[in-house]
Motif scaffolding. Structure first.
Motif, PDB file in Angstrom:
ATOM      1  N   VAL A   1      29.475 -24.765  44.395  1.00  0.00           N
ATOM      2  CA  VAL A   1      30.834 -25.089  43.986  1.00  0.00           C
ATOM      3  C   VAL A   1      31.786 -24.902  45.157  1.00  0.00           C
ATOM      4  O   VAL A   1      31.594 -24.023  46.002  1.00  0.00           O
ATOM      5  N   SER A   2      32.798 -25.752  45.218  1.00  0.00           N
ATOM      6  CA  SER A   2      33.820 -25.665  46.256  1.00  0.00           C
ATOM      7  C   SER A   2      35.141 -26.106  45.660  1.00  0.00           C
ATOM      8  O   SER A   2      35.186 -26.641  44.550  1.00  0.00           O
TER       9      SER A   2
ATOM     10  N   HIS B   1      40.234 -17.821  44.089  1.00  0.00           N
ATOM     11  CA  HIS B   1      38.987 -17.499  44.782  1.00  0.00           C
ATOM     12  C   HIS B   1      37.771 -17.972  43.992  1.00  0.00           C
ATOM     13  O   HIS B   1      37.776 -17.999  42.759  1.00  0.00           O
ATOM     14  N   LEU B   2      36.721 -18.324  44.704  1.00  0.00           N
ATOM     15  CA  LEU B   2      35.402 -18.590  44.145  1.00  0.00           C
ATOM     16  C   LEU B   2      34.500 -17.464  44.621  1.00  0.00           C
ATOM     17  O   LEU B   2      34.214 -17.353  45.812  1.00  0.00           O
TER      18      LEU B   2
ATOM     19  N   SER C   1      28.497 -10.165  42.109  1.00  0.00           N
ATOM     20  CA  SER C   1      28.290  -8.910  42.839  1.00  0.00           C
ATOM     21  C   SER C   1      29.536  -8.518  43.633  1.00  0.00           C
ATOM     22  O   SER C   1      29.765  -7.334  43.893  1.00  0.00           O
ATOM     23  N   ASP C   2      30.359  -9.508  44.023  1.00  0.00           N
ATOM     24  CA  ASP C   2      31.601  -9.202  44.731  1.00  0.00           C
ATOM     25  C   ASP C   2      32.676  -8.690  43.776  1.00  0.00           C
ATOM     26  O   ASP C   2      33.546  -7.910  44.160  1.00  0.00           O
ATOM     27  N   VAL C   3      32.611  -9.143  42.544  1.00  0.00           N
ATOM     28  CA  VAL C   3      33.643  -8.823  41.561  1.00  0.00           C
ATOM     29  C   VAL C   3      33.297  -7.558  40.780  1.00  0.00           C
ATOM     30  O   VAL C   3      34.152  -6.685  40.568  1.00  0.00           O
TER      31      VAL C   3
ATOM     32  N   SER D   1      35.578 -17.532  39.019  1.00  0.00           N
ATOM     33  CA  SER D   1      36.812 -18.066  39.609  1.00  0.00           C
ATOM     34  C   SER D   1      38.009 -17.579  38.815  1.00  0.00           C
ATOM     35  O   SER D   1      38.017 -17.614  37.582  1.00  0.00           O
ATOM     36  N   GLY D   2      39.013 -17.093  39.551  1.00  0.00           N
ATOM     37  CA  GLY D   2      40.252 -16.691  38.922  1.00  0.00           C
ATOM     38  C   GLY D   2      41.107 -17.908  38.620  1.00  0.00           C
ATOM     39  O   GLY D   2      40.660 -19.059  38.741  1.00  0.00           O
ATOM     40  N   LEU D   3      42.351 -17.677  38.209  1.00  0.00           N
ATOM     41  CA  LEU D   3      43.242 -18.796  37.947  1.00  0.00           C
ATOM     42  C   LEU D   3      43.435 -19.583  39.243  1.00  0.00           C
ATOM     43  O   LEU D   3      43.566 -19.022  40.320  1.00  0.00           O
ATOM     44  N   HIS D   4      43.449 -20.892  39.111  1.00  0.00           N
ATOM     45  CA  HIS D   4      43.633 -21.748  40.284  1.00  0.00           C
ATOM     46  C   HIS D   4      44.411 -22.984  39.880  1.00  0.00           C
ATOM     47  O   HIS D   4      44.377 -23.409  38.724  1.00  0.00           O
TER      48      HIS D   4
END
Length: 271
Positions: free
Chosen positions: A48-49, A106-107, A111-113, A65-68
């Protein structure tokens, strides 16, 4: 669509199990929304991008993904299977231990979140049925909710966001909750990562997207009617906003997502 566990209902708006076959590789439009999107693919990592920005492409077994305010480009092969969750902005803090504002634009990988849930995709994929996969997923979220015990958003902020979603002006919303517009803007940004006006535009677009999707699913599409029902001045106004958020006109979106449906009453912006 699986039923969301009652304890999770304030934080998980919906759980979608998907198993889709395509004619070949392609790109699905991930639409902006007032909800956070969390995807757990089964058969292959998700690529995804952000639309028009291939340098942002990530490939992973989870995508959060957060709000975008611009569309995502979800790349797929001949088939996609997995589970997609729509989370409320309060769900980010409650389930991941971080405010939605930290995820906005952000995408990210799970594990990062939420490192504590890093092994969840593997557990879900190993389960032999959709029912068991959903049970494992919801069980892990209930445990995370109890473990983190994060406070809910301030009551006035939650009320302000509800008013903005309903189309109440920023000034009237600030008066209702007893804050100056500047103070309200700071609080909303800190919670969701968008200014009140931007959040309100996104909320209106989210409503229009859902109405057009439902109409396209029935084969009866009138973009003019969707524009009127969603609070836009006219269909030209909706078309401009759609192009800004989705990267294409409503006509093109219906053609790509529902190829057998013809949209009527659409002003094509040429994008």
């Amino acid at each position: 669509m699986p039923t969301v566990h009652p304890v999770l209902a304030p934080y998980v708006r919906a759980i979608h199990v998907y198993d889709v076959e395509y004619d070949g590789p392609g790109v699905h439009i991930g639409m902006p929304s007032t909800e956070l999107t969390w995807v757990l693919p089964l058969d292959e990592p998700l690529a995804v991008s952000w639309d028009g920005a291939p340098d942002t492409r990530t490939t992973a077994w989870t995508s959060v993904s957060g709000l975008h305010t611009r569309a995502a480009a979800v790349h797929h092969g001949d088939r996609q299977r997995g589970i997609q969750l729509a989370l409320t902005t309060a769900g980010a803090r409650a389930l991941f231990g971080t405010p939605a504002a930290a995820l906005a634009g952000h995408l990210l990988e799970l594990s990062d979140v939420a490192p504590g849930l890093a092994d969840l995709p593997e557990q879900v994929a190993a389960a032999p049925s959709w029912t068991e996969r959903v049970e494992i997923l919801q069980g892990a979220l209930v445990r995370s909710l109890h473990r983190l015990e994060q406070p809910a958003p301030r009551g006035e902020v939650a009320r302000a966001m509800a008013l903005l979603t309903r189309g109440v002006t920023v000034a009237a919303t600030a008066d209702d909750v007893g804050y100056s517009r500047r103070r309200l803007s700071t609080l909303v940004r800190d919670e969701v990562g968008l200014a009140p006006k931007a959040y309100q535009r996104l909320a209106r677009f989210t409503g229009a997207h859902e109405r057009l999707r439902r109409a396209a699913a029935t084969g009866e599409v009138s973009v003019a009617a969707v524009a009127a029902a969603s609070g836009y001045a006219d269909q030209a106004h909706l078309a401009r906003e759609w192009a800004g958020f989705a990267g294409c006109s409503p006509t093109e979106w219906v053609r790509r997502e529902f190829p057998i449906v013809q949209a009527s009453g659409v002003l094509d912006t040429g994008r």
